[in-house]
Enzyme design. Structure first.
Site, mmCIF file in Angstrom:
data_model
loop_
_atom_site.group_PDB
_atom_site.id
_atom_site.type_symbol
_atom_site.label_atom_id
_atom_site.label_comp_id
_atom_site.label_asym_id
_atom_site.label_seq_id
_atom_site.Cartn_x
_atom_site.Cartn_y
_atom_site.Cartn_z
ATOM 1 N N GLU A 171 23.130 20.499 21.587
ATOM 2 C CA GLU A 171 24.534 20.191 21.778
ATOM 3 C C GLU A 171 24.725 18.737 22.184
ATOM 4 O O GLU A 171 23.842 18.107 22.756
ATOM 5 C CB GLU A 171 25.111 21.082 22.865
ATOM 6 C CG GLU A 171 24.361 20.886 24.150
ATOM 7 C CD GLU A 171 24.835 21.764 25.285
ATOM 8 O OE1 GLU A 171 25.683 22.620 25.058
ATOM 9 O OE2 GLU A 171 24.336 21.560 26.389
ATOM 10 N N CYS B 248 27.585 12.420 25.215
ATOM 11 C CA CYS B 248 26.423 12.902 25.955
ATOM 12 C C CYS B 248 25.444 13.479 24.928
ATOM 13 O O CYS B 248 25.778 14.386 24.179
ATOM 14 C CB CYS B 248 26.892 13.965 26.948
ATOM 15 S SG CYS B 248 25.575 14.660 27.922
ATOM 16 N N CYS C 85 20.374 24.407 36.442
ATOM 17 C CA CYS C 85 20.665 24.008 35.063
ATOM 18 C C CYS C 85 20.455 25.164 34.092
ATOM 19 O O CYS C 85 19.430 25.843 34.138
ATOM 20 C CB CYS C 85 19.744 22.857 34.675
ATOM 21 S SG CYS C 85 19.829 22.456 32.927
ATOM 22 N N CYS D 234 14.881 22.678 36.510
ATOM 23 C CA CYS D 234 15.835 22.483 37.616
ATOM 24 C C CYS D 234 16.619 23.789 37.792
ATOM 25 O O CYS D 234 17.104 24.362 36.820
ATOM 26 C CB CYS D 234 16.795 21.333 37.307
ATOM 27 S SG CYS D 234 15.954 19.790 36.913
ATOM 28 N N ASN E 271 20.213 14.430 43.358
ATOM 29 C CA ASN E 271 20.675 15.781 43.705
ATOM 30 C C ASN E 271 20.255 16.312 45.070
ATOM 31 O O ASN E 271 20.454 17.501 45.348
ATOM 32 C CB ASN E 271 20.245 16.805 42.645
ATOM 33 C CG ASN E 271 20.724 16.406 41.266
ATOM 34 O OD1 ASN E 271 21.749 15.784 41.138
ATOM 35 N ND2 ASN E 271 19.984 16.767 40.243
ATOM 36 N N CYS F 272 14.256 22.615 27.745
ATOM 37 C CA CYS F 272 13.736 21.618 28.687
ATOM 38 C C CYS F 272 12.642 22.260 29.533
ATOM 39 O O CYS F 272 12.713 23.442 29.870
ATOM 40 C CB CYS F 272 14.848 21.115 29.592
ATOM 41 S SG CYS F 272 14.310 19.785 30.689
ATOM 42 N N ASN G 238 29.416 22.513 38.111
ATOM 43 C CA ASN G 238 30.275 23.234 37.168
ATOM 44 C C ASN G 238 29.677 24.641 37.006
ATOM 45 O O ASN G 238 28.721 24.809 36.258
ATOM 46 C CB ASN G 238 30.261 22.470 35.832
ATOM 47 C CG ASN G 238 31.351 22.945 34.904
ATOM 48 O OD1 ASN G 238 32.252 23.687 35.296
ATOM 49 N ND2 ASN G 238 31.267 22.521 33.659
ATOM 50 N N GLY H 256 17.539 18.597 27.731
ATOM 51 C CA GLY H 256 16.225 17.976 27.724
ATOM 52 C C GLY H 256 16.080 16.832 28.709
ATOM 53 O O GLY H 256 17.048 16.313 29.252
ATOM 54 N N CYS I 73 26.293 20.048 30.714
ATOM 55 C CA CYS I 73 25.278 20.017 29.664
ATOM 56 C C CYS I 73 24.384 21.248 29.733
ATOM 57 O O CYS I 73 24.069 21.747 30.798
ATOM 58 C CB CYS I 73 24.453 18.754 29.800
ATOM 59 S SG CYS I 73 25.428 17.324 29.332
HETATM 60 S S1 SF4 Z 1 18.114 19.566 31.141
HETATM 61 FE FE1 SF4 Z 1 18.135 18.101 32.848
HETATM 62 S S2 SF4 Z 1 18.934 19.280 34.595
HETATM 63 FE FE2 SF4 Z 1 18.312 20.743 33.009
HETATM 64 S S3 SF4 Z 1 16.210 21.360 33.553
HETATM 65 FE FE3 SF4 Z 1 16.098 19.660 32.107
HETATM 66 S S4 SF4 Z 1 15.952 17.849 33.371
HETATM 67 FE FE4 SF4 Z 1 16.692 19.485 34.702
#
Ligand code: SF4
Length: 365
Positions: free
Chosen positions: A92, A105, A119, A116, A235, A112, A311, A179, A355
């Site tokens: 996306e 973005c 996320c 985190c 963060n 990923c 969010n 990612g 995201c």
């Molecule tokens: S996309 Fe960004 S916030 Fe999400 S797990 Fe990967 S590095 Fe972390």
């Protein structure tokens, strides 16, 4: 059977080398690069100033193009693009309009690996890195979407004093989509070089920001290779909280990150952005702001801080903080001498524009 050469995956220097190997002058590589990225043709036949012999040699090469599988527009104009990749996977991109800016973005991986905890993309794990052309194509798709809506155009300006100037549908790029860009170091750096090459798209490097969770050992080499701006997802006010929500902190802790930032060569006006997602009750107290502010003192003149109220998405373990708490956090950082602290207002909530959210609704494969 060998895979046909994808001309869109080659930086200009690589195209020059490839054509030299075929027995042509290297400048032919510049010509092909301009046809692809400036004039945006999809076929070798369209490159009319190349010799017939060269066009025949390149006949088997690919100039692929990606299309959006879904486009969703929120009331505030935030537009989420779900992009179908050739292997059936999806990523996306999000167009974020704000006054006279239109920021895209961009994603750099399918899924990923960084895990985190706040996320949604993280729950996918890493499926694969994006190739350079798949990263750059997101920009072209967004430009087409904006142009079709009459919200901007990308053209080379002509006339007196306009030589080399470009009017752009997109004003800024941020690599903050799906990612971790520096985990896909080679692909992201190549994409940045293609995007900023003045013989092609010519996107100004100062208008590109690449965001990392803090892969500290890759930061300096990446910036040296690309010349773009850097954002770090911080963060947390301390290692205790950061370890809890960002496993990468166990490898590169906050001291290492701040030390890396303090040693970066920045131009006079350039600053590193620290992104700080505020999670209610976890990292948003005034005491934590004070502890963070104190820690940032040694780098206060080379950073800015973006506060991002979380969010919330379905299944998330965290809540968005009250606006009063966000403001108190900001005030405290300012008191500690961090001069530039912005609060990013929530965008496109209805289309899940944080995201990493839409791609999971329509899961790849
Ligand atoms: S996309 Fe960004 S916030 Fe999400 S797990 Fe990967 S590095 Fe972390």
């Amino acid at each position: 059977m060998t895979t046909p050469l994808n001309l869109k995956n080659l930086e200009r220097a690589q195209l020059r080398d490839a054509l030299a190997e075929l027995g042509h002058k290297p400048f032919r590589g510049d010509q092909v690069f301009r046809w692809i990225w400036r004039r945006r043709v999809d076929s070798i036949e369209a490159m009319t100033d190349l010799s017939l012999a060269l066009r025949e040699q390149l006949a088997g090469a690919r100039i692929p193009r990606l299309e959006p599988a879904d486009v969703r527009v929120a009331e505030d104009g935030t537009t989420k693009l779900l992009i179908a990749l050739d292997d059936g996977k999806q990523v996306e991109s999000v167009i974020i309009p704000d006054k006279d800016r239109r920021t895209l973005c961009v994603s750099t991986q399918v899924g990923c690996a960084m895990a985190c905890t706040f996320c949604r993309t993280a729950t996918m794990g890493l499926i694969r890195h994006l190739e350079p052309w798949e990263i750059v194509e997101q920009v072209l798709i967004a430009e087409r979407v904006l142009e079709e809506r009459g919200e901007g155009r990308t053209i080379q300006l002509k006339g007196r004093g306009q030589a080399g100037k470009v009017e752009r549908a997109l004003t800024n790029l941020v690599f903050m989509g799906m990612g971790e860009p520096l985990h896909n170091h080679a692909g992201t750096a190549a994409a940045c070089r293609i995007l900023t090459d003045e013989q092609g798209i010519g996107f100004p490097p100062r208008r590109i920001t690449v965001s990392t969770v803090g892969l500290a050992d890759r930061i300096e080499p990446f910036l040296a290779e690309t010349g773009v701006n850097l954002a770090i997802s911080l963060n947390a006010p301390d290692d205790g909280v950061r370890n809890q929500i960002m496993p990468v902190n166990r490898k590169f802790d906050m001291d290492v990150l701040l030390d890396t930032v303090s040693k970066l060569e920045l131009s006079r006006r350039q600053r590193v952005t620290f992104e700080y997602v505020l999670l209610a009750g976890l990292n948003d107290s005034v005491e934590q702001a004070a502890s963070l502010g104190k820690r940032l003192v040694p780098v206060a003149d080379r950073i800015k801080v973006n506060l991002i109220p979380f969010n919330p998405h379905e299944g998330a373990d965290f809540q968005r903080p009250d606006l009063d708490d966000v403001e108190a956090f900001r005030e405290t950082l300012l008191q500690w001498g961090v001069e530039k602290v912005h609060v990013r207002r929530p965008r496109g909530d209805r289309i899940l524009a944080a995201c990493g959210q839409l791609a999971l609704e329509k899961k790849p494969g």
